[in-house]
Write a protein that holds these residues in place. Structure first.
Motif, PDB file in Angstrom:
ATOM      1  N   PRO A 157     -10.112 -39.736   0.410  1.00 34.88           N
ATOM      2  CA  PRO A 157      -9.467 -38.858  -0.566  1.00 34.88           C
ATOM      3  C   PRO A 157      -9.350 -37.433   0.003  1.00 34.88           C
ATOM      4  O   PRO A 157     -10.230 -36.979   0.742  1.00 34.88           O
ATOM      5  CB  PRO A 157     -10.416 -38.890  -1.767  1.00 34.88           C
ATOM      6  CG  PRO A 157     -11.184 -40.165  -1.611  1.00 34.88           C
ATOM      7  CD  PRO A 157     -11.297 -40.398  -0.137  1.00 34.88           C
ATOM      8  N   LYS A 158      -8.287 -36.727  -0.339  1.00 30.31           N
ATOM      9  CA  LYS A 158      -8.033 -35.377   0.183  1.00 30.31           C
ATOM     10  C   LYS A 158      -9.212 -34.434  -0.053  1.00 30.31           C
ATOM     11  O   LYS A 158      -9.555 -33.637   0.808  1.00 30.31           O
ATOM     12  CB  LYS A 158      -6.752 -34.789  -0.429  1.00 30.31           C
ATOM     13  CG  LYS A 158      -5.502 -35.569  -0.087  1.00 30.31           C
ATOM     14  CD  LYS A 158      -5.193 -35.504   1.393  1.00 30.31           C
ATOM     15  CE  LYS A 158      -3.934 -36.283   1.699  1.00 30.31           C
ATOM     16  NZ  LYS A 158      -3.781 -36.575   3.104  1.00 30.31           N
ATOM     17  N   LYS A 159      -9.823 -34.538  -1.221  1.00 32.46           N
ATOM     18  CA  LYS A 159     -10.965 -33.675  -1.535  1.00 32.46           C
ATOM     19  C   LYS A 159     -12.100 -33.927  -0.548  1.00 32.46           C
ATOM     20  O   LYS A 159     -12.726 -32.992  -0.053  1.00 32.46           O
ATOM     21  CB  LYS A 159     -11.432 -33.905  -2.968  1.00 32.46           C
ATOM     22  CG  LYS A 159     -12.592 -33.031  -3.370  1.00 32.46           C
ATOM     23  CD  LYS A 159     -13.001 -33.258  -4.810  1.00 32.46           C
ATOM     24  CE  LYS A 159     -14.193 -32.373  -5.144  1.00 32.46           C
ATOM     25  NZ  LYS A 159     -14.669 -32.596  -6.502  1.00 32.46           N
ATOM     26  N   ARG A 160     -12.377 -35.200  -0.265  1.00 33.91           N
ATOM     27  CA  ARG A 160     -13.446 -35.554   0.677  1.00 33.91           C
ATOM     28  C   ARG A 160     -13.094 -35.087   2.087  1.00 33.91           C
ATOM     29  O   ARG A 160     -13.944 -34.581   2.816  1.00 33.91           O
ATOM     30  CB  ARG A 160     -13.695 -37.065   0.647  1.00 33.91           C
ATOM     31  CG  ARG A 160     -14.819 -37.507   1.539  1.00 33.91           C
ATOM     32  CD  ARG A 160     -16.167 -36.949   1.034  1.00 33.91           C
ATOM     33  NE  ARG A 160     -17.225 -37.342   1.921  1.00 33.91           N
ATOM     34  CZ  ARG A 160     -17.925 -36.491   2.672  1.00 33.91           C
ATOM     35  NH1 ARG A 160     -17.705 -35.212   2.625  1.00 33.91           N
ATOM     36  NH2 ARG A 160     -18.877 -36.926   3.463  1.00 33.91           N
ATOM     37  N   GLN A 161     -11.820 -35.244   2.483  1.00 29.89           N
ATOM     38  CA  GLN A 161     -11.382 -34.778   3.800  1.00 29.89           C
ATOM     39  C   GLN A 161     -11.610 -33.276   3.948  1.00 29.89           C
ATOM     40  O   GLN A 161     -12.029 -32.802   5.008  1.00 29.89           O
ATOM     41  CB  GLN A 161      -9.907 -35.097   4.024  1.00 29.89           C
ATOM     42  CG  GLN A 161      -9.611 -36.557   4.248  1.00 29.89           C
ATOM     43  CD  GLN A 161      -8.150 -36.792   4.551  1.00 29.89           C
ATOM     44  OE1 GLN A 161      -7.548 -36.068   5.330  1.00 29.89           O
ATOM     45  NE2 GLN A 161      -7.564 -37.803   3.928  1.00 29.89           N
ATOM     46  N   ALA A 162     -11.320 -32.522   2.898  1.00 29.34           N
ATOM     47  CA  ALA A 162     -11.456 -31.061   2.933  1.00 29.34           C
ATOM     48  C   ALA A 162     -12.916 -30.639   3.092  1.00 29.34           C
ATOM     49  O   ALA A 162     -13.193 -29.543   3.602  1.00 29.34           O
ATOM     50  CB  ALA A 162     -10.866 -30.457   1.667  1.00 29.34           C
ATOM     51  N   GLU A 163     -13.846 -31.476   2.678  1.00 32.00           N
ATOM     52  CA  GLU A 163     -15.278 -31.168   2.794  1.00 32.00           C
ATOM     53  C   GLU A 163     -15.831 -31.416   4.202  1.00 32.00           C
ATOM     54  O   GLU A 163     -16.908 -30.939   4.523  1.00 32.00           O
ATOM     55  CB  GLU A 163     -16.075 -32.004   1.789  1.00 32.00           C
ATOM     56  CG  GLU A 163     -15.747 -31.738   0.350  1.00 32.00           C
ATOM     57  CD  GLU A 163     -16.332 -32.780  -0.599  1.00 32.00           C
ATOM     58  OE1 GLU A 163     -16.243 -32.538  -1.815  1.00 32.00           O
ATOM     59  OE2 GLU A 163     -16.852 -33.811  -0.144  1.00 32.00           O
TER      60      GLU A 163
END
Length: 116
Positions: free
Chosen positions: A103-109
């Motif tokens: 998920p994009k949110k997880r990638q950003a982390e």
């Protein structure tokens, strides 16, 4: 190639973590909780994900690797005697495939990693 070689390569990938989820000496490399490489306790080689069942089948037909036992058909088992540069590239491709699927949110982390 050896377990140590694979582990040293995978350890350079940002955010990559190793665990032994099944016990008994397996090395499962993950990014964001999703596996991108696995070394079995007794099997010689490393299982990596490819972008498709077709790619996996083509690589198996070309003799690059064999079907990875216990994995989906889009995974391939690379042998211990693989050329180090190709090994690193296949591990990196698998890592990127899994990372991009998060998920994009997880990638950003996750720590930054060069694209391409």
């Amino acid at each position: 190639m050896s377990r140590e070689t694979i582990n040293s390569i995978c350890a350079t990938f940002p955010g990559a973590e190793v665990s032994d989820p099944w016990g008994g000496g397996h090395d499962a490399w993950k990014i964001g909780g999703k596996m991108f490489a696995s070394i079995g306790a007794t099997t010689s080689g490393v299982a990596v994900k490819t972008d498709s069942v077709e790619t996996s089948a083509m690589l198996i037909e070309m003799g690059v690797g064999t079907k990875a036992p216990y994995f989906h058909r889009s995974w391939i088992l690379l042998p211990w005697d693989m050329e180090p540069g190709e090994l690193r590239e296949r591990l990196l491709q698998s890592y990127r495939l899994i990372r991009q699927g998060l998920p994009k949110k997880r990638q950003a982390e996750l720590p930054d990693f060069p694209s391409g």
